[in-house]
Design an enzyme around this catalytic site. Sequence first.
Site, PDB file in Angstrom:
ATOM      1  N   LYS A  74      34.731  30.440  33.250  1.00  0.00           N
ATOM      2  CA  LYS A  74      33.816  31.439  33.837  1.00  0.00           C
ATOM      3  C   LYS A  74      34.174  32.838  33.356  1.00  0.00           C
ATOM      4  CE  LYS A  74      34.600  32.980  38.269  1.00  0.00           C
ATOM      5  NZ  LYS A  74      34.725  34.439  38.360  1.00  0.00           N
ATOM      6  N   ASN A  75      35.471  33.153  33.431  1.00  0.00           N
ATOM      7  CA  ASN A  75      35.868  34.533  33.166  1.00  0.00           C
ATOM      8  C   ASN A  75      35.943  34.886  31.682  1.00  0.00           C
ATOM      9  OD1 ASN A  75      35.781  35.074  35.838  1.00  0.00           O
ATOM     10  ND2 ASN A  75      37.998  34.963  36.183  1.00  0.00           N
TER      11      ASN A  75
HETATM   12  N1  EPU Z   1      41.830  47.569  40.856  1.00  0.00           N
HETATM   13  C1  EPU Z   1      41.812  48.918  41.200  1.00  0.00           C
HETATM   14  N2  EPU Z   1      40.949  49.739  40.540  1.00  0.00           N
HETATM   15  C2  EPU Z   1      40.097  49.298  39.567  1.00  0.00           C
HETATM   16  C3  EPU Z   1      40.124  47.926  39.233  1.00  0.00           C
HETATM   17  C4  EPU Z   1      41.007  47.083  39.887  1.00  0.00           C
HETATM   18  O1  EPU Z   1      42.553  49.347  42.079  1.00  0.00           O
HETATM   19  O2  EPU Z   1      39.347  50.109  39.018  1.00  0.00           O
HETATM   20  C5  EPU Z   1      42.745  46.667  41.569  1.00  0.00           C
HETATM   21  C6  EPU Z   1      41.992  45.597  42.386  1.00  0.00           C
HETATM   22  O3  EPU Z   1      41.590  46.072  43.630  1.00  0.00           O
HETATM   23  C7  EPU Z   1      43.031  44.498  42.464  1.00  0.00           C
HETATM   24  C8  EPU Z   1      43.789  44.617  41.129  1.00  0.00           C
HETATM   25  O4  EPU Z   1      43.484  45.912  40.608  1.00  0.00           O
HETATM   26  O5  EPU Z   1      43.896  44.730  43.518  1.00  0.00           O
HETATM   27  C9  EPU Z   1      43.422  43.603  40.098  1.00  0.00           C
HETATM   28  O6  EPU Z   1      42.020  43.540  39.962  1.00  0.00           O
HETATM   29  P1  EPU Z   1      41.308  43.206  38.580  1.00  0.00           P
HETATM   30  O7  EPU Z   1      40.542  44.395  38.134  1.00  0.00           O
HETATM   31  O8  EPU Z   1      42.285  42.614  37.626  1.00  0.00           O
HETATM   32  O9  EPU Z   1      40.282  42.088  39.027  1.00  0.00           O
HETATM   33  P2  EPU Z   1      38.882  41.874  38.402  1.00  0.00           P
HETATM   34  O10 EPU Z   1      38.912  42.229  36.967  1.00  0.00           O
HETATM   35  O11 EPU Z   1      37.859  42.478  39.266  1.00  0.00           O
HETATM   36  C10 EPU Z   1      39.219  39.430  37.515  1.00  0.00           C
HETATM   37  C11 EPU Z   1      38.546  38.129  37.763  1.00  0.00           C
HETATM   38  C12 EPU Z   1      38.893  37.640  39.156  1.00  0.00           C
HETATM   39  C13 EPU Z   1      40.410  37.522  39.259  1.00  0.00           C
HETATM   40  C14 EPU Z   1      41.074  38.853  38.906  1.00  0.00           C
HETATM   41  C15 EPU Z   1      42.587  38.799  38.878  1.00  0.00           C
HETATM   42  C16 EPU Z   1      36.522  38.335  36.485  1.00  0.00           C
HETATM   43  C17 EPU Z   1      35.048  38.454  36.477  1.00  0.00           C
HETATM   44  N3  EPU Z   1      37.110  38.312  37.663  1.00  0.00           N
HETATM   45  O12 EPU Z   1      38.727  40.299  38.530  1.00  0.00           O
HETATM   46  O13 EPU Z   1      38.298  36.372  39.300  1.00  0.00           O
HETATM   47  O14 EPU Z   1      40.762  37.159  40.570  1.00  0.00           O
HETATM   48  O15 EPU Z   1      40.627  39.291  37.618  1.00  0.00           O
HETATM   49  O16 EPU Z   1      43.017  37.865  37.958  1.00  0.00           O
HETATM   50  O17 EPU Z   1      37.151  38.204  35.445  1.00  0.00           O
HETATM   51  C18 EPU Z   1      37.603  34.530  40.520  1.00  0.00           C
HETATM   52  O18 EPU Z   1      37.411  33.961  39.426  1.00  0.00           O
HETATM   53  O19 EPU Z   1      37.595  33.927  41.613  1.00  0.00           O
HETATM   54  C19 EPU Z   1      37.874  35.949  40.519  1.00  0.00           C
HETATM   55  C20 EPU Z   1      37.767  36.710  41.607  1.00  0.00           C
END
Ligand code: EPU
Length: 418
Positions: free
Chosen positions: A22-23
């Site tokens: 998915k990701n």
């Molecule tokens: N964060 C910030 N500021 C930002 C961005 C992130 O503070 O601007 C914080 C978040 O709040 C969190 C941490 O950084 O505490 C990590 O978040 P990250 O940005 O890495 O998460 P994401 O990119 O939104 C992706 C996956 C998630 C997965 C996370 C962590 C996608 C579409 N989503 O999310 O996938 O949990 O990385 O590995 O790639 C899932 O598949 O169930 C899912 C939620």
Amino acid sequence: MGKFIVQGGNKLSGEISVSGAKNMATKILAVSLMSEQTMKISRVPEIEDVKRLLEILEELGVKIERVAKGEYHLVPKNIDLDKFNYDLVSQFRASILLLGPLLARFKKVKFPHPGGCIIGKRPIDLFVKGFKALGAKITEHNEYYEFDANGLIGAKIVFPQMTVTGTETLMLAAVFAKGTTTLINAAHEPEIRALADYLNCQGAKITGAGTNTVVIEGVAEISAGEVEIIPDRIETGSYVALALATKSNIKITNCHPHDILIPLELAKQMGADITIGEDYIDIKAARELKAINIKTHEYPGFATDLQAPFTVLLTQSKGQSLVHETVFEGRLFYTDFLSRMGANILMCDPQRVLITGPTQLIGKKLESPDLRAGIAMVIAGLIAKGETEIENIYQVERGYEDLMEKLKGIGADITRQD
Ligand code: EPU
């Protein structure tokens, strides 16, 4: 909204195959906007998140041909930004990946605050700071941002915290920025490396993707080509938890075991009998599993996305386990459903729970709050006594392709009602 009806207690056996990630799929689809050429993508998981993204792209004007199951040709020639579906975009997190490619093509874009699973605040401050560092002008309104990315210039961007989509979005934006961009403390998930590999094949100049320093030399244009989505490591790990929790003999096929080495190592510490091949994981039923502690961590650590399925598994292990969720502040509240099913779980604080096992779970009526809590409910239903009803399975189908069919294939008693 559909629901699953699960009868627990069946021993499962046989092979279960893993779909495309998915990701990675959601991001590769967004990348189609970075060139006007035809992009051919295979092993696309036909899950709800992918369907939503395809809808957004189609409305924008991308011609989409489904050649076969999981195989798509995308022709992004006549894109009309006025057709951008803000409502849909605001509903799921992965849509933020459209930002980099859209800005590369149109320079000025209005973008809503993206939604996603209810697992924490999910801010986008690091994206905004990164774009500003590249020279974009950003105006924040109540419900949306206005980005003006005319003439982005490469810069050094330091992430105070690792962010997966933040790393990917800025990597994509930097592909067309003038000069060199360096991302420091970048996330290193395998999907990021795979994305960079594809972009490099099309003329981008990215080094270090998959490590914590990514360097991007801006180029004027890239082409489009063929790409195959890598296997979904979270689906793989979910089936590991499923096999162990149901004490079943299951072979997980078409996967990359080396992408989940830490969960596999922890499973071995629990006493699991696991054989790891190049593209399969063979699990033999263990009579008794030991309690272990889990602390989620950015890749290559224990993935936060596997925390919920493994927490269910720990309710079946002997002794006391501590689960510490460090990535998302709201990703343990679902454990309430396990307590209602009879698990012995103590919430120490919002990010830590203590589980004492093993306990016999009892079937209940549940509602899935998010994707990974949803798969955890399915696993819990399969080990529980009696019937478990799981509502709002849209959340589960956002990320697991053909879940019901795959589970039936290994002997699970699961049906779907709309
Ligand atoms: N964060 C910030 N500021 C930002 C961005 C992130 O503070 O601007 C914080 C978040 O709040 C969190 C941490 O950084 O505490 C990590 O978040 P990250 O940005 O890495 O998460 P994401 O990119 O939104 C992706 C996956 C998630 C997965 C996370 C962590 C996608 C579409 N989503 O999310 O996938 O949990 O990385 O590995 O790639 C899932 O598949 O169930 C899912 C939620």
